[in-house]
Write an enzyme that holds these catalytic residues in place. Sequence first.
Site, PDB file in Angstrom:
ATOM      1  N   CYS A   1      39.212  29.945  58.239  1.00  0.00           N
ATOM      2  CA  CYS A   1      40.408  29.831  59.076  1.00  0.00           C
ATOM      3  C   CYS A   1      41.625  30.387  58.345  1.00  0.00           C
ATOM      4  CB  CYS A   1      40.628  28.362  59.447  1.00  0.00           C
ATOM      5  SG  CYS A   1      42.129  28.078  60.388  1.00  0.00           S
TER       6      CYS A   1
ATOM      7  N   CYS B   1      44.921  28.343  58.810  1.00  0.00           N
ATOM      8  CA  CYS B   1      44.959  27.096  58.037  1.00  0.00           C
ATOM      9  C   CYS B   1      45.227  27.379  56.554  1.00  0.00           C
ATOM     10  CB  CYS B   1      43.631  26.345  58.126  1.00  0.00           C
ATOM     11  SG  CYS B   1      42.862  26.349  59.728  1.00  0.00           S
ATOM     12  N   ASP B   2      44.666  28.454  56.020  1.00  0.00           N
ATOM     13  CA  ASP B   2      44.621  28.594  54.554  1.00  0.00           C
ATOM     14  C   ASP B   2      45.365  29.787  53.977  1.00  0.00           C
ATOM     15  OD1 ASP B   2      43.057  26.316  54.467  1.00  0.00           O
ATOM     16  OD2 ASP B   2      41.191  27.433  54.693  1.00  0.00           O
TER      17      ASP B   2
END
Length: 309
Positions: A133, A136-137
């Site tokens: 993701c 997200c990261d």
Amino acid sequence: MQRYDIAIIGAGPAGLTAGLYAARDLMKTVIFEKDTAGGLIIQTDVIENYPGAPEDSSGFSLADRMRQQAVDAGCTLLYENITSVEKTGEGFVLSSAKEQYLASAVIIAGGSVPRKLDVPGEAEFTGRGVSYCATCDAMFFRGKVVGVSGGGDSAVKEANFLTRFASKVYLFHRRDELRARGEVRERILNNPKCEIMYNRTVEKINGDMKVTSVELKDTVTGEISELPLDGIFVFNGFVPDTGIFRDLVETDSDGWIITDERMRTNVPGIFAAGDVRNTVLRQVVTAAADGAVAATQAGLWVDENGGKM
Ligand SMILES: Cc1cc2nc3c(=O)[nH]c(=O)nc-3n(C[C@H](O)[C@H](O)[C@H](O)COP(=O)(O)OP(=O)(O)OC[C@H]3O[C@@H](n4cnc5c(N)ncnc54)[C@H](O)[C@@H]3O)c2cc1C
């Protein structure tokens, strides 16, 4: 046991749209979600191809608006993982670890999950340099060097996004041409921070506390080489999240649920919508459309079979 006219499994775009339509059809409707409402779209920074949402089009905000609209229409949203569905004389019994629920009709909208690379180091370094993701990261890789495995729309779109954070992005694609097409493809080809390595597969992920390098195979020569980097994002396609349904409804050999154009499965009263189906396009717009069709058909089925709870 709580009783519903229609139970929807999954609160992604398909499930939330189904919920909106079912609730507006005055069906007593519940949506079950095992993780975060919004499904896969919350994993992407921007949705540029959903009609009517070109400006404030972050995946998260679109997901949140869809969730709110379904709830405002009257759906109950329960954060529970459905672990089994059984057909009984009264209807379908859906079980989670907490409770059992009875529903006259069921819409399966459980979507799909990322296909793993299945190479040494992947499981060990997940969360320590291996990610599925980018939204997200990506921020953990500011000024760092990352790799992206894949060559389809999601991989290319997310590789473009990662170049905002990383100093350099390598895109590893197993063929000699990207699968991504059109504008997304043009953008990556012209992105100076991205280097596309064609005919390469990731064979191993190395590290100590975190990822330090990947071993790549040249799919033409068979040669293995090591490339130092700080993280690897995997976008190698998806597999259906249908394990619990395989003995219940008909699927194809890969596990995607087979429906007709009214989203009916082979079991009367069970419908499927969105990415979980054996379908030709897995996008927000198709998932939402499937959800709308499934809900209207499920409503008719409930009425015709006298199943209103
Ligand atoms: C990185 C990335 C970028 C993308 N970009 C775009 C884009 O720009 N435009 C576009 O149109 N599409 C894009 N997509 C594709 C899009 O996200 C999907 O097509 C869409 O989300 C499918 O919706 P769905 O509702 O069918 O499934 P999902 O979104 O997968 O939702 C399914 C939901 O069901 C839940 N669930 C599964 N099983 C159970 C269970 N047993 N009990 C309870 N809950 C369960 C899951 O937790 C999940 O929340 C992208 C996807 C990714 C991964």
